[in-house]
Design an enzyme around this catalytic site. Structure first.
Site, PDB file in Angstrom:
ATOM      1  N   CYS A 129      10.514  25.337 -22.053  1.00 44.85           N
ATOM      2  CA  CYS A 129       9.670  24.405 -22.943  1.00 44.85           C
ATOM      3  C   CYS A 129       9.692  25.043 -24.231  1.00 44.85           C
ATOM      4  O   CYS A 129       9.103  24.529 -25.187  1.00 44.85           O
ATOM      5  CB  CYS A 129       8.438  24.315 -22.257  1.00 44.85           C
ATOM      6  SG  CYS A 129       8.642  23.603 -20.880  1.00 44.85           S
ATOM      7  N   HIS A 184       3.400  22.778 -27.599  1.00 48.55           N
ATOM      8  CA  HIS A 184       4.085  22.326 -26.555  1.00 48.55           C
ATOM      9  C   HIS A 184       3.319  21.204 -25.735  1.00 48.55           C
ATOM     10  O   HIS A 184       1.814  21.793 -25.555  1.00 48.55           O
ATOM     11  CB  HIS A 184       4.799  23.269 -25.565  1.00 48.55           C
ATOM     12  CG  HIS A 184       5.404  23.024 -24.250  1.00 48.55           C
ATOM     13  ND1 HIS A 184       6.088  21.637 -24.116  1.00 48.55           N
ATOM     14  CD2 HIS A 184       5.174  23.455 -23.103  1.00 48.55           C
ATOM     15  CE1 HIS A 184       6.220  21.565 -22.881  1.00 48.55           C
ATOM     16  NE2 HIS A 184       5.593  22.518 -22.301  1.00 48.55           N
ATOM     17  N   ASN A 198       4.713  16.304 -19.566  1.00 46.75           N
ATOM     18  CA  ASN A 198       5.431  17.359 -20.099  1.00 46.75           C
ATOM     19  C   ASN A 198       6.940  17.117 -20.140  1.00 46.75           C
ATOM     20  O   ASN A 198       7.463  17.062 -18.979  1.00 46.75           O
ATOM     21  CB  ASN A 198       5.169  18.567 -19.179  1.00 46.75           C
ATOM     22  CG  ASN A 198       5.720  19.737 -19.737  1.00 46.75           C
ATOM     23  OD1 ASN A 198       6.613  19.880 -20.328  1.00 46.75           O
ATOM     24  ND2 ASN A 198       5.346  20.962 -19.067  1.00 46.75           N
TER      25      ASN A 198
HETATM   26  O1  UT7 Z   1       5.728  23.493 -19.619  1.00 41.97           O
HETATM   27  C1  UT7 Z   1       5.668  24.731 -19.371  1.00 41.97           C
HETATM   28  C2  UT7 Z   1       4.275  25.260 -19.335  1.00 41.97           C
HETATM   29  N1  UT7 Z   1       3.564  24.728 -18.201  1.00 41.97           N
HETATM   30  C3  UT7 Z   1       2.329  24.891 -18.186  1.00 41.97           C
HETATM   31  O2  UT7 Z   1       1.913  24.902 -19.247  1.00 41.97           O
HETATM   32  C4  UT7 Z   1       1.453  24.442 -16.999  1.00 41.97           C
HETATM   33  C5  UT7 Z   1       0.316  25.282 -17.004  1.00 41.97           C
HETATM   34  N2  UT7 Z   1      -0.686  25.086 -15.572  1.00 41.97           N
HETATM   35  C6  UT7 Z   1      -1.362  23.927 -15.629  1.00 41.97           C
HETATM   36  O3  UT7 Z   1      -1.323  23.230 -16.427  1.00 41.97           O
HETATM   37  C7  UT7 Z   1      -2.326  24.038 -14.569  1.00 41.97           C
HETATM   38  O4  UT7 Z   1      -2.132  25.202 -13.734  1.00 41.97           O
HETATM   39  C8  UT7 Z   1      -2.072  22.854 -13.529  1.00 41.97           C
HETATM   40  C9  UT7 Z   1      -2.146  21.492 -14.220  1.00 41.97           C
HETATM   41  C10 UT7 Z   1      -0.465  22.977 -13.127  1.00 41.97           C
HETATM   42  C11 UT7 Z   1      -2.806  23.159 -12.260  1.00 41.97           C
HETATM   43  O5  UT7 Z   1      -4.255  22.899 -12.692  1.00 41.97           O
HETATM   44  P1  UT7 Z   1      -5.455  23.798 -11.999  1.00 41.97           P
HETATM   45  O6  UT7 Z   1      -6.788  23.708 -12.841  1.00 41.97           O
HETATM   46  O7  UT7 Z   1      -4.710  25.367 -12.034  1.00 41.97           O
HETATM   47  O8  UT7 Z   1      -5.273  23.576 -10.422  1.00 41.97           O
HETATM   48  P2  UT7 Z   1      -4.913  24.545  -9.259  1.00 41.97           P
HETATM   49  O9  UT7 Z   1      -3.771  24.838  -9.201  1.00 41.97           O
HETATM   50  O10 UT7 Z   1      -5.800  25.392  -9.202  1.00 41.97           O
HETATM   51  O11 UT7 Z   1      -5.250  23.607  -8.150  1.00 41.97           O
HETATM   52  C12 UT7 Z   1      -6.666  22.931  -7.843  1.00 41.97           C
HETATM   53  C13 UT7 Z   1      -6.715  22.116  -6.697  1.00 41.97           C
HETATM   54  C14 UT7 Z   1      -6.039  22.774  -5.356  1.00 41.97           C
HETATM   55  O12 UT7 Z   1      -6.693  22.505  -4.200  1.00 41.97           O
HETATM   56  P3  UT7 Z   1      -7.468  23.626  -3.501  1.00 41.97           P
HETATM   57  O13 UT7 Z   1      -6.519  24.727  -3.280  1.00 41.97           O
HETATM   58  O14 UT7 Z   1      -8.535  23.975  -4.637  1.00 41.97           O
HETATM   59  O15 UT7 Z   1      -8.028  22.751  -2.360  1.00 41.97           O
HETATM   60  C15 UT7 Z   1      -4.644  21.930  -5.402  1.00 41.97           C
HETATM   61  O16 UT7 Z   1      -4.051  21.844  -4.179  1.00 41.97           O
HETATM   62  O17 UT7 Z   1      -5.783  21.097  -6.899  1.00 41.97           O
HETATM   63  C16 UT7 Z   1      -5.048  20.693  -5.982  1.00 41.97           C
HETATM   64  N3  UT7 Z   1      -3.943  19.958  -6.467  1.00 41.97           N
HETATM   65  C17 UT7 Z   1      -3.871  18.622  -6.490  1.00 41.97           C
HETATM   66  N4  UT7 Z   1      -4.898  17.570  -6.418  1.00 41.97           N
HETATM   67  C18 UT7 Z   1      -4.692  16.280  -6.646  1.00 41.97           C
HETATM   68  C19 UT7 Z   1      -2.787  20.362  -7.057  1.00 41.97           C
HETATM   69  N5  UT7 Z   1      -2.247  19.374  -7.583  1.00 41.97           N
HETATM   70  C20 UT7 Z   1      -2.922  18.347  -7.424  1.00 41.97           C
HETATM   71  C21 UT7 Z   1      -2.575  16.936  -7.299  1.00 41.97           C
HETATM   72  N6  UT7 Z   1      -3.400  15.844  -7.003  1.00 41.97           N
HETATM   73  N7  UT7 Z   1      -1.530  16.401  -8.234  1.00 41.97           N
END
Ligand code: UT7
Length: 329
Positions: free
Chosen positions: A123, A256, A286
């Site tokens: 990225c 980005h 993204n």
């Molecule tokens: O391009 C390169 C750079 N990449 C980035 O900058 C990405 C950086 N990371 C992020 O943007 C975020 O970490 C994400 C968008 C990927 C995830 O957001 P988050 O707030 O960190 O969520 P999380 O991983 O802590 O997940 C929270 C909850 C989890 O459930 P539990 O364990 O709390 O019950 C996940 O299983 O959200 C759940 N979850 C979803 N729920 C519905 C994860 N993906 C989904 C989904 N739909 N698609």
């Protein structure tokens, strides 16, 4: 420096292309439901700001998207393809293992002879490629470059993993970068920390006539989030210092496009009002190396970024890599 060396480089044209197949969050909800996986528009919008992404049709590759973006950038710059003497494509999803997407782009543009190669910094690829092109022009190795970010991330997504497959999309953006007597690109800085290679990767490879390992994207989203938030404002400040400018001089911040929360957090740390932040993640998702030139072209074509504006471009992603370029457009 040789005789052809030029003191400065400028962007003289921008272009972009999004494949026509648009998938809204509702489309992703249905697609994943068919696999027994639950997600929702609310979750995706709240956590990322993404409302839609575009996927390339079967048989359409990164070089196809890149050529369409490149042609627009050439038109905007008032240049013909045969006037270009350097082609760099930033991509992690090139058409094949080799040759590079850049060589395929060159052939599709109907030109030959100039150097053409890919830059693989995920990225951060576009800021890496722009910095390489700037250096080559300023040392006289080239005078007129096509710098393209092009990706088909839909090909490397695991549609059984809701934590990643809702985030990414396909597309391409391009700029023509030319030698100039007046400043355009003001300063840039690139970084990498390979100790974090495992937090965002496609671990598989091709060997012995087979795909070895997993050829689909893996991401520890929270680890990437934390690292991204930690580096984006510091690299921006460092580039501003190199250019002798301050945060107040930034007319537009084009980071980005991965997550609206990271982008807004960076703008806040740089004390920039949110209306100086260019946001396309909502409609593009993204698109990795394509996201910055896609956002730049969208901002230029909508009349927001105007000639003379000071623009900060910032990339961050797999590697772990990050970097920034400050320019007067
Ligand atoms: O391009 C390169 C750079 N990449 C980035 O900058 C990405 C950086 N990371 C992020 O943007 C975020 O970490 C994400 C968008 C990927 C995830 O957001 P988050 O707030 O960190 O969520 P999380 O991983 O802590 O997940 C929270 C909850 C989890 O459930 P539990 O364990 O709390 O019950 C996940 O299983 O959200 C759940 N979850 C979803 N729920 C519905 C994860 N993906 C989904 C989904 N739909 N698609």
């Amino acid at each position: 420096m040789n005789d052809k060396a030029s003191p400065y480089t400028r962007i003289t044209g921008t272009g972009s292309h999004l494949p026509p197949r648009r998938l809204s969050n509702a489309d992703m909800v249905s697609m994943l439901a068919a696999r027994g996986i639950e997600t929702s528009d609310e979750w995706i919008v709240e956590r990322t700001g993404i409302r839609a992404r575009h996927f390339a049709a079967d048989g359409v590759n990164a070089s196809d998207l890149a050529v369409l973006a490149a042609r627009q950038a050439l038109d905007a710059a008032g240049r013909r393809a045969d006037e270009i003497d350097l082609i760099i494509v930033a991509t992690s999803t090139a058409d094949m293992v080799f040759p590079s997407a850049a060589c395929l782009v060159q052939a599709k543009l109907g030109v030959h002879g100039c150097p053409a190669f890919d830059v693989q910094a995920v990225c951060s690829g576009f800021v890496y490629a722009l910095t390489v092109a700037d250096s080559m022009i300023r040392t006289g190795a080239a005078s007129r470059a096509l710098v393209i970010g092009a990706e088909v991330f839909s090909r490397i997504l695991d549609f059984n993993d809701r934590t990643t497959c809702v985030l990414f999309g396909d597309g391409a953006g391009a700029v023509v970068l030319e030698a100039s007597d007046t400043p355009g690109l003001l300063a840039s800085e690139l970084h990498a920390d390979g100790r974090h290679a495992g937090i965002l990767c496609v671990p598989g490879t091709v060997a012995g006539g087979q795909v070895l390992g997993d050829p689909l994207l893996k991401m520890d989203g929270q680890a990437v989030f934390k690292l991204a938030v930690g580096v984006l404002d510091s690299v921006a400040r460092s580039v501003l210092a190199k250019a002798g400018r301050s945060e107040a001089d930034i007319d537009w911040l084009i980071p980005h496009q991965a997550n609206i929360r990271i982008m807004q957090g960076t703008a806040k740390k740089l004390k920039l009002p949110m209306d100086k932040l260019i946001v396309t993640v909502d409609e593009h998702g993204n698109t990795s190396a394509a996201s910055i030139p896609l956002a730049l072209d969208s901002a230029v074509r909508s009349g927001r970024v105007q000639r003379g504006d000071t623009v900060m471009l910032e990339g961050v992603g797999g590697g772990f890599t990050w970097g920034a370029v400050l320019l007067d457009f």
